[in-house]
Design a protein around this motif. Structure first.
Motif, short mmCIF file in Angstrom:
data_model
loop_
_atom_site.label_atom_id
_atom_site.label_comp_id
_atom_site.label_asym_id
_atom_site.label_seq_id
_atom_site.Cartn_x
_atom_site.Cartn_y
_atom_site.Cartn_z
N GLN A 111 0.84 -1.21 0.00
CA GLN A 111 0.00 0.00 0.00
C GLN A 111 0.87 1.25 0.00
O GLN A 111 0.60 2.20 -0.74
N ARG A 112 1.93 1.25 0.82
CA ARG A 112 2.83 2.42 0.84
C ARG A 112 3.52 2.58 -0.51
O ARG A 112 3.65 3.69 -1.03
N GLY A 113 3.97 1.47 -1.08
CA GLY A 113 4.63 1.52 -2.39
C GLY A 113 3.69 1.98 -3.49
O GLY A 113 4.08 2.77 -4.36
N LEU A 114 2.47 1.48 -3.46
CA LEU A 114 1.46 1.89 -4.44
C LEU A 114 1.24 3.40 -4.37
O LEU A 114 1.21 4.08 -5.40
N ALA A 115 1.11 3.93 -3.16
CA ALA A 115 0.90 5.37 -2.99
C ALA A 115 2.07 6.15 -3.59
O ALA A 115 1.88 7.17 -4.26
N LEU A 116 3.29 5.67 -3.38
CA LEU A 116 4.47 6.34 -3.94
C LEU A 116 4.49 6.25 -5.45
O LEU A 116 4.79 7.23 -6.14
N ALA A 117 4.18 5.07 -5.98
CA ALA A 117 4.18 4.88 -7.44
C ALA A 117 3.13 5.79 -8.09
O ALA A 117 3.39 6.38 -9.15
N GLN A 118 1.97 5.89 -7.46
CA GLN A 118 0.93 6.76 -8.01
C GLN A 118 1.30 8.23 -7.89
O GLN A 118 1.14 9.00 -8.84
N ALA A 119 1.80 8.63 -6.74
CA ALA A 119 2.16 10.04 -6.52
C ALA A 119 3.27 10.50 -7.46
O ALA A 119 3.31 11.67 -7.85
N ASN A 120 4.14 9.58 -7.85
CA ASN A 120 5.27 9.94 -8.71
C ASN A 120 5.06 9.51 -10.16
O ASN A 120 6.00 9.58 -10.95
N HIS A 121 3.86 9.07 -10.48
CA HIS A 121 3.45 8.76 -11.84
C HIS A 121 4.37 7.73 -12.53
O HIS A 121 4.65 7.84 -13.73
N CYS A 122 4.80 6.72 -11.77
CA CYS A 122 5.70 5.69 -12.33
C CYS A 122 5.07 5.00 -13.54
O CYS A 122 5.77 4.64 -14.48
N ASN A 123 3.75 4.85 -13.50
CA ASN A 123 3.09 4.13 -14.59
C ASN A 123 2.97 4.96 -15.87
O ASN A 123 2.64 4.42 -16.92
N SER A 124 3.23 6.23 -15.82
CA SER A 124 3.12 7.02 -17.05
C SER A 124 4.28 6.75 -18.00
O SER A 124 4.12 6.84 -19.21
N CYS A 125 5.42 6.39 -17.47
CA CYS A 125 6.57 6.05 -18.34
C CYS A 125 6.80 4.55 -18.42
O CYS A 125 7.11 4.02 -19.49
#
Length: 189
Positions: A111-125
């Motif tokens: 959950q903490r990692g998901l929040a970080l990935a979403q906040a930093n838009h990791c999935n956009s690249c």
């Protein structure tokens, strides 16, 4: 011991660059560190399987030109021609993708990692499933220790990409958050 084995293996690969060996034969040396068929079992060493060819090409070029420094890789690639770089990157892209970890991730860390990935838009690249695209690396099922190391290096600016994107992204992530982000990406399903 591992460094010495890697140095000998890389020296033999570099020496074979002019030999009439197939790319598969020449790449066998890579598997000494990056694991059989590109599935790493060595600490802080990435799995190569399923990596994007354009990304692999850029990384091999950067090693050859010493724009990215890791002596075994710099030594291995120094004699590579542009054609060699292209052949190796194409070969890497055809290796089987790494296997996901056997264990399901700890829910709180996920959950903490998901929040970080979403906040930093990791999935956009890196894509929603972290499969990567073009010159953006595949992160899915990559070794957690390698992800932690790499993200930390981008954070402290000791690893430079071919552009400043990752350094910019990691600017917003604290050192204490990096292990949860690496854990999440490594255990994402």
């Amino acid at each position: 011991m591992t460094t010495m084995i890697a140095a000998v293996a890389f020296a033999s690969l570099a020496g074979s660059a002019d030999a009439a060996e197939t790319i598969e034969q020449r790449a066998a040396t890579c598997f000494g560190c990056h694991g059989e068929h590109g599935q790493s079992e060595m600490e802080n060493t990435p799995s190569l399987g399923g990596q994007q060819a354009p990304y692999a090409l850029i990384q091999l070029f950067m090693f050859r030109e010493k724009l990215r420094t890791f002596e075994p890789m710099n030594e291995m690639t120094k004699s590579f021609t542009d054609d060699d770089l292209q052949k190796f990157s194409d070969f890497i892209s055809k290796l089987p993708k790494p296997q996901p970890p056997a264990e399901v991730g700890d829910p709180a860390r996920m959950q903490r990692g998901l929040a970080l990935a979403q906040a930093n838009h990791c999935n956009s690249c890196h894509n929603a499933n972290f499969s990567g695209k073009e010159n953006v690396p595949r992160l899915a099922d990559q070794r957690e220790d390698y992800l932690n190391k790499t993200l930390s290096e981008y954070k402290d600016n000791s690893r430079h990409g071919y552009d400043g994107t990752m350094a910019d992204v990691m600017g917003a992530v604290t050192k204490e958050q990096i292990p949860d982000l690496a854990y999440y990406i490594a255990h994402y399903r």
